[in-house]
Design a protein around this motif. Structure first.
Motif, PDB file in Angstrom:
ATOM      1  N   ASN A 144      51.517  53.392  37.253  1.00 25.13           N
ATOM      2  CA  ASN A 144      51.935  52.038  37.636  1.00 25.13           C
ATOM      3  C   ASN A 144      50.877  50.985  37.370  1.00 25.13           C
ATOM      4  OD1 ASN A 144      54.723  52.153  38.539  1.00 25.13           O
ATOM      5  ND2 ASN A 144      53.939  53.646  40.018  1.00 25.13           N
ATOM      6  N   SER A 145      49.813  51.392  36.695  1.00 26.42           N
ATOM      7  CA  SER A 145      48.856  50.418  36.167  1.00 26.42           C
ATOM      8  C   SER A 145      48.129  51.110  35.017  1.00 26.42           C
ATOM      9  CB  SER A 145      47.878  49.973  37.264  1.00 26.42           C
ATOM     10  OG  SER A 145      47.269  48.775  36.870  1.00 26.42           O
ATOM     11  N   PRO A 146      48.104  50.465  33.839  1.00 28.36           N
ATOM     12  CA  PRO A 146      47.685  51.168  32.616  1.00 28.36           C
ATOM     13  C   PRO A 146      46.323  51.843  32.673  1.00 28.36           C
ATOM     14  CG  PRO A 146      48.632  49.038  32.099  1.00 28.36           C
ATOM     15  CD  PRO A 146      48.516  49.085  33.590  1.00 28.36           C
TER      16      PRO A 146
ATOM     17  N   SER B  73      48.407  39.780  45.627  1.00 25.35           N
ATOM     18  CA  SER B  73      47.612  40.482  44.612  1.00 25.35           C
ATOM     19  C   SER B  73      46.595  39.501  44.014  1.00 25.35           C
ATOM     20  CB  SER B  73      48.514  41.012  43.488  1.00 25.35           C
ATOM     21  OG  SER B  73      48.978  39.927  42.686  1.00 25.35           O
ATOM     22  N   GLY B  74      45.645  40.067  43.299  1.00 25.38           N
ATOM     23  CA  GLY B  74      44.666  39.230  42.618  1.00 25.38           C
ATOM     24  C   GLY B  74      45.308  38.397  41.527  1.00 25.38           C
ATOM     25  N   THR B  75      46.277  39.011  40.832  1.00 24.16           N
ATOM     26  CA  THR B  75      46.983  38.274  39.770  1.00 24.16           C
ATOM     27  C   THR B  75      47.698  37.056  40.329  1.00 24.16           C
ATOM     28  OG1 THR B  75      47.298  40.230  38.375  1.00 24.16           O
ATOM     29  CG2 THR B  75      48.868  38.441  38.098  1.00 24.16           C
ATOM     30  N   GLU B  76      48.370  37.239  41.464  1.00 23.01           N
ATOM     31  CA  GLU B  76      49.051  36.094  42.076  1.00 23.01           C
ATOM     32  C   GLU B  76      48.039  35.007  42.435  1.00 23.01           C
ATOM     33  OE1 GLU B  76      51.692  37.913  45.330  1.00 23.01           O
ATOM     34  OE2 GLU B  76      52.475  35.894  45.009  1.00 23.01           O
TER      35      GLU B  76
ATOM     36  N   GLY C 268      33.103  42.128  35.957  1.00 26.54           N
ATOM     37  CA  GLY C 268      33.279  43.529  36.369  1.00 26.54           C
ATOM     38  C   GLY C 268      34.321  44.218  35.522  1.00 26.54           C
ATOM     39  N   ASN C 269      34.791  43.514  34.495  1.00 26.37           N
ATOM     40  CA  ASN C 269      35.900  44.027  33.692  1.00 26.37           C
ATOM     41  C   ASN C 269      35.552  44.201  32.222  1.00 26.37           C
ATOM     42  OD1 ASN C 269      38.308  44.287  35.542  1.00 26.37           O
ATOM     43  ND2 ASN C 269      37.550  42.263  36.069  1.00 26.37           N
ATOM     44  N   MET C 270      34.254  44.142  31.959  1.00 25.07           N
ATOM     45  CA  MET C 270      33.741  44.559  30.649  1.00 25.07           C
ATOM     46  C   MET C 270      32.550  45.476  30.920  1.00 25.07           C
ATOM     47  SD  MET C 270      32.090  40.946  29.322  1.00 25.07           S
ATOM     48  CE  MET C 270      31.958  39.597  30.479  1.00 25.07           C
TER      49      MET C 270
ATOM     50  N   PHE D 270      35.905  30.305  40.595  1.00 27.24           N
ATOM     51  CA  PHE D 270      35.240  31.617  40.598  1.00 27.24           C
ATOM     52  C   PHE D 270      36.280  32.660  40.958  1.00 27.24           C
ATOM     53  CE2 PHE D 270      31.464  29.900  39.524  1.00 27.24           C
ATOM     54  CZ  PHE D 270      30.333  30.073  40.299  1.00 27.24           C
ATOM     55  N   ASP D 271      36.516  33.563  40.026  1.00 26.76           N
ATOM     56  CA  ASP D 271      37.416  34.670  40.334  1.00 26.76           C
ATOM     57  C   ASP D 271      36.595  35.769  41.004  1.00 26.76           C
ATOM     58  OD1 ASP D 271      39.634  36.869  38.378  1.00 26.76           O
ATOM     59  OD2 ASP D 271      39.059  36.821  40.493  1.00 26.76           O
ATOM     60  N   GLU D 272      36.678  35.812  42.314  1.00 24.94           N
ATOM     61  CA  GLU D 272      35.907  36.784  43.094  1.00 24.94           C
ATOM     62  C   GLU D 272      36.821  37.858  43.670  1.00 24.94           C
ATOM     63  OE1 GLU D 272      32.284  36.349  44.654  1.00 24.94           O
ATOM     64  OE2 GLU D 272      32.091  34.186  44.688  1.00 24.94           O
TER      65      GLU D 272
ATOM     66  N   GLY E 260      40.588  39.108  46.541  1.00 28.06           N
ATOM     67  CA  GLY E 260      41.587  40.168  46.673  1.00 28.06           C
ATOM     68  C   GLY E 260      40.874  41.461  46.999  1.00 28.06           C
ATOM     69  N   LYS E 261      41.462  42.585  46.589  1.00 26.90           N
ATOM     70  CA  LYS E 261      40.849  43.917  46.744  1.00 26.90           C
ATOM     71  C   LYS E 261      40.345  44.164  48.177  1.00 26.90           C
ATOM     72  CE  LYS E 261      39.788  44.250  41.829  1.00 26.90           C
ATOM     73  NZ  LYS E 261      40.593  45.378  41.329  1.00 26.90           N
ATOM     74  N   ILE E 262      39.019  44.026  48.414  1.00 31.08           N
ATOM     75  CA  ILE E 262      38.485  44.283  49.771  1.00 31.08           C
ATOM     76  C   ILE E 262      39.219  43.458  50.819  1.00 31.08           C
ATOM     77  CG2 ILE E 262      36.434  43.954  51.241  1.00 31.08           C
ATOM     78  CD1 ILE E 262      34.735  44.668  48.776  1.00 31.08           C
TER      79      ILE E 262
ATOM     80  N   TYR F 195      34.887  49.988  30.200  1.00 32.34           N
ATOM     81  CA  TYR F 195      34.841  48.575  30.581  1.00 32.34           C
ATOM     82  C   TYR F 195      35.322  48.339  32.008  1.00 32.34           C
ATOM     83  CZ  TYR F 195      34.236  48.519  25.576  1.00 32.34           C
ATOM     84  OH  TYR F 195      33.788  48.790  24.317  1.00 32.34           O
ATOM     85  N   GLU F 196      34.723  49.064  32.912  1.00 32.43           N
ATOM     86  CA  GLU F 196      35.036  48.928  34.334  1.00 32.43           C
ATOM     87  C   GLU F 196      33.731  49.064  35.118  1.00 32.43           C
ATOM     88  OE1 GLU F 196      39.263  48.532  33.866  1.00 32.43           O
ATOM     89  OE2 GLU F 196      37.837  48.065  35.468  1.00 32.43           O
ATOM     90  N   ALA F 197      33.851  48.974  36.435  1.00 30.73           N
ATOM     91  CA  ALA F 197      32.675  49.142  37.285  1.00 30.73           C
ATOM     92  C   ALA F 197      32.818  50.423  38.088  1.00 30.73           C
ATOM     93  CB  ALA F 197      32.574  47.944  38.242  1.00 30.73           C
TER      94      ALA F 197
HETATM   95  P1  KE4 Z   1      45.369  42.652  40.810  1.00 29.37           P
HETATM   96  O1  KE4 Z   1      46.546  41.823  40.363  1.00 29.37           O
HETATM   97  O2  KE4 Z   1      45.236  43.931  40.011  1.00 29.37           O
HETATM   98  O3  KE4 Z   1      45.345  42.878  42.322  1.00 29.37           O
HETATM   99  O4  KE4 Z   1      44.035  41.785  40.533  1.00 29.37           O
HETATM  100  C1  KE4 Z   1      43.807  41.294  39.237  1.00 29.37           C
HETATM  101  C2  KE4 Z   1      42.335  40.988  39.063  1.00 29.37           C
HETATM  102  C3  KE4 Z   1      41.917  39.676  39.097  1.00 29.37           C
HETATM  103  N1  KE4 Z   1      40.618  39.357  38.959  1.00 29.37           N
HETATM  104  C4  KE4 Z   1      39.675  40.314  38.794  1.00 29.37           C
HETATM  105  C5  KE4 Z   1      38.239  39.906  38.642  1.00 29.37           C
HETATM  106  C6  KE4 Z   1      40.049  41.683  38.758  1.00 29.37           C
HETATM  107  O5  KE4 Z   1      39.091  42.628  38.576  1.00 29.37           O
HETATM  108  C7  KE4 Z   1      41.399  42.029  38.893  1.00 29.37           C
HETATM  109  C8  KE4 Z   1      41.884  43.478  38.828  1.00 29.37           C
HETATM  110  N2  KE4 Z   1      40.904  44.454  38.463  1.00 29.37           N
HETATM  111  C9  KE4 Z   1      41.408  45.651  37.840  1.00 29.37           C
HETATM  112  C10 KE4 Z   1      40.242  46.618  37.620  1.00 29.37           C
HETATM  113  N3  KE4 Z   1      39.258  46.129  36.737  1.00 29.37           N
HETATM  114  C11 KE4 Z   1      42.500  46.286  38.623  1.00 29.37           C
HETATM  115  C12 KE4 Z   1      42.812  47.703  38.240  1.00 29.37           C
HETATM  116  C13 KE4 Z   1      44.118  47.790  37.514  1.00 29.37           C
HETATM  117  O6  KE4 Z   1      44.432  46.912  36.680  1.00 29.37           O
HETATM  118  O7  KE4 Z   1      44.828  48.792  37.791  1.00 29.37           O
END
Ligand code: KE4
Length: 459
Positions: free
Chosen positions: A46-48, A141-144, A235-237, A263-265, A291-293, A424-426
Motif C-alpha cells: 500500500n506504499s511503493p 497525512s503528510g501529503t495532505e 530525509g528523502n534522498m 519548512f516541510d517537517e 506529520g509522522k511522530i 534514498y531514505e533515512a
Molecule cells: P505521508 O503522506 O506519507 O504521510 O507524508 C508524505 C511526506 C511529506 N513530507 C516528507 C518530508 C516526507 O518524508 C513524507 C513521507 N515520507 C516517506 C518516507 N520517506 C513515507 C514512506 C512512504 O512513502 O511509504
C-alpha cells in the motif's frame, strides 16, 4: 513430540499433530502473503517504497511490533530502523500511548466529524512547541499537509509557481512529483505519469544547498513564486542536512520577494528536536508541515504558520481545505500522548547519545575495513551512503551505488537488522533502542560491509 505422545493417549496426540500440521499448512509466509497481495493490491503493497523493488527479494510481512523490535510472519525478529518511516521515536507500543488510545476508544469514540476539546488541546500543544506555527490545521497525512500548505500559499500571495528542491519529497501531491525523492526516486519515477503539464509547469526545481540556483529561478519568474518548500534536513534522498547559511539565505530571499517559506517537517518535526529542525537552525519559516511522530503511529498530519496566512483558510477565510477524519479523537489521543511524553521526558539528549554510539561504531567499522563511505546523521535519523562523495544534494546523493546498498540491506536483514529497503531514505531509531540493540547493529554493520565489499579488513 515424543514427550507429548507419551503424555497423551494416541488419539489425542494424532489430533494435536494433525491440527499442528493444518496450522503449518495454512501458515502464511511473507512469500505466500506477497503472492496473495499482488493479486488485489498494486505491487502487493500500500506504499511503493515497502515493495523491496530497489533491493530485490520479497517484502517482509510483519506480524507485530514491540519496543525496538518487529516480528515477521516467518518467525524472525528484527531491530527496527524504519519505525513506520518515522513515527515511532518512542518505539512500538509505548504503554502510555497504548493507554491513551484504549481510553479514547472505550470512553470517547473514534470520530464524530464534529469538534472536540481534544483537538483544541492538541492544537494548543503543537503551537506551543513550534512557535512559528501561530495557527494549525489538522489533517490525516503528510501529503495532505503539504498539498494544503502550497494551496494556502498560492491563495495568500495570488501567485502560482512553487520552488521545491531536487531530491526532496513532500508526499504524492501532483505538484511535488517532479524530481521527487523517496519512493519516487527509488523507483525511478521522480516525474510521475499522470501529472499534467499544467501542474508541472508551476513547479520549479532548485538545487538543495545552492542558494544561487534559487535566486536564478526567482529572477527568471519575477512576482510569480508563491512558495519555496523545503525539507530543512533532507530525509528523502538519504539524510542530507541543509547548511545554516543556505536556510538563512532562503529566509532573506523570501522576505525580500514576498515568497512564503514552507519548512516541510513531516519527518524532522519532533524527530531532530522537540521544536523540529527550525529550532536547531534558528530559522523561522512562514508555514510548517508536520506529520509522522505527530500521530504517534496513527494517521495525523498538520500544516500551520503565520496567523495572517492561516486566517485565510476556510471557514475563517476563503481558501478551501477539508477532511472527514481531520482531528479525530482516536488519532489525536495517540499524537497528544506522544507529544506530551516528548515534552515532559525530553528524550533528545539520550537519543543524541545513542546516535553518537551508532555513528561512532559505523565509522569505526568503515575505518577498519578501509572504506570511506559517506555517513550523515542528525539526532536519531541517519544514513550510510554507498558512495565516497560527500553527499550535500541530490546529485551527490545519486552517486551512491544502489546495488551495493541492496546487498548491504539484505546482509543486514539476514542479521536481524531492518533498514529502509532503499538507499534514498533515512534510518530512524527510538528511545527503546538500547545498548544491546546498538551493539548488535554495529556488529551486523561490520559483518555486512565485510560481506558486501569483501575487502581484506585493515585490522
Ligand atoms: P505521508 O503522506 O506519507 O504521510 O507524508 C508524505 C511526506 C511529506 N513530507 C516528507 C518530508 C516526507 O518524508 C513524507 C513521507 N515520507 C516517506 C518516507 N520517506 C513515507 C514512506 C512512504 O512513502 O511509504
Amino acid at each position: 513430540m515424543i514427550e507429548i505422545a507419551r503424555q497423551t493417549n494416541g488419539a489425542r496426540f494424532c489430533a494435536l499433530f494433525f491440527s499442528a500440521f493444518v496450522v503449518m499448512l495454512n501458515h502464511q509466509t511473507s512469500q505466500s502473503l506477497f503472492e496473495r497481495a499482488k493479486r488485489v493490491i498494486p505491487g502487493g503493497v500500500n506504499s511503493p517504497v515497502r515493495a523491496f523493488k530497489s533491493v530485490g527479494g520479497t517484502p517482509v510481512f510483519m506480524r507485530r511490533g514491540d519496543g525496538a523490535y518487529l516480528y515477521d510472519v516467518d518467525g524472525n525478529r528484527y531491530i527496527d530502523y524504519i519505525g513506520s518511516w518515522g513515527p515511532f521515536i518512542l518505539g512500538h507500543n509505548h504503554p502510555k500511548v497504548v493507554e491513551a488510545i484504549e481510553q479514547t476508544l472505550r470512553h470517547v469514540g473514534t470520530s464524530f466529524g464534529a469538534p472536540t476539546e481534544l483537538e483544541v488541546e492538541f492544537a494548543e500543544l503543537i503551537t506551543s512547541l513550534i512557535p512559528s506555527m501561530e495557527m494549525v490545521r489538522l489533517v490525516s497525512s503528510g501529503t495532505e499537509a503539504t498539498m494544503s500548505a502550497i494551496r494556502v500559499a498560492r491563495g495568500f500571495t495570488g501567485r502560482e509557481k512553487i520552488i521545491k528542491f531536487e531530491g526532496c519529497y513532500h508526499g504524492h501531491g501532483d505538484s511535488f512529483l517532479i524530481k521527487a525523492g523517496s519512493g519516487a526516486l527509488t523507483l525511478g519515477v521522480p516525474d510521475s505519469p499522470g501529472v499534467t503539464k499544467g501542474t508541472a509547469q508551476d513547479t520549479l526545481n532548485a538545487v538543495f544547498n545552492d542558494i544561487e540556483s534559487v535566486r536564478k529561478l526567482v529572477r527568471e519568474n519575477p512576482n510569480q513564486i508563491a512558495a519555496i518548500i523545503i525539507e530543512p534536513i533532507g530525509g528523502n534522498m538519504g539524510v542530507v542536512p541543509a547548511t545554516q547559511e543556505f536556510l538563512q539565505g532562503l529566509r532573506a530571499l523570501c522576505d525580500q520577494e514576498g515568497i512564503v517559506l514552507i519548512f516541510d517537517e513531516v519527518m524532522t518535526g519532533f524527530r531532530v528536536a522537540l521544536g523540529g529542525a527550525q529550532s536547531l537552525y534558528g530559522v523561522s519559516p512562514d508555514m510548517t508541515t508536520i506529520g509522522k511522530i505527530l500521530g504517534g503511529g496513527l494517521p495525523v498530519g498538520a500544516y500551520g504558520g503565520r496567523r495572517d496566512i492561516m486566517s485565510r483558510v476556510a471557514p475563517a477565510g476563503d481558501i478551501y481545505q477539508a477532511g472527514t477524519l481531520s482531528g479525530n479523537p482516536l488519532a489525536v489521543s495517540a499524537g497528544l500522548a506522544t507529544l506530551k511524553i516528548l515534552r515532559d521526558e525530553n528524550p533528545y539528549p539520550d537519543l543524541e547519545a545513542k546516535g553518537k554510539i551508532l555513528e561512532d561504531g559505523f565509522r569505526d567499522n568503515l575505518r577498519k575495513l578501509g572504506l570511506n563511505l559517506c555517513l550523515k546523521r542528525v539526532g536519531s535519523m541517519m544514513c550510510l551512503f554507498m558512495t565516497e562523495q560527500d553527499v550535500v544534494d541530490f546529485k551527490t546523493a545519486t552517486t551512491s551505488d544502489v546495488k551495493k546498498y541492496a546487498a548491504y540491506f539484505h546482509a543486514m536483514l539476514e542479521r536481524g537488522i531492518y533498514l529502509a529497503p532503499a538507499q534514498y531514505e533515512a534510518m530512524f531509531f527510538s528511545i527503546r533502542h538500547g545498548e544491546r540493540e546498538l551493539e548488535a547493529t554495529i556488529n551486523a554493520n561490520r559483518e555486512s560491509l565485510e560481506a558486501v565489499f569483501a575487502k581484506s579488513a585493515v585490522l
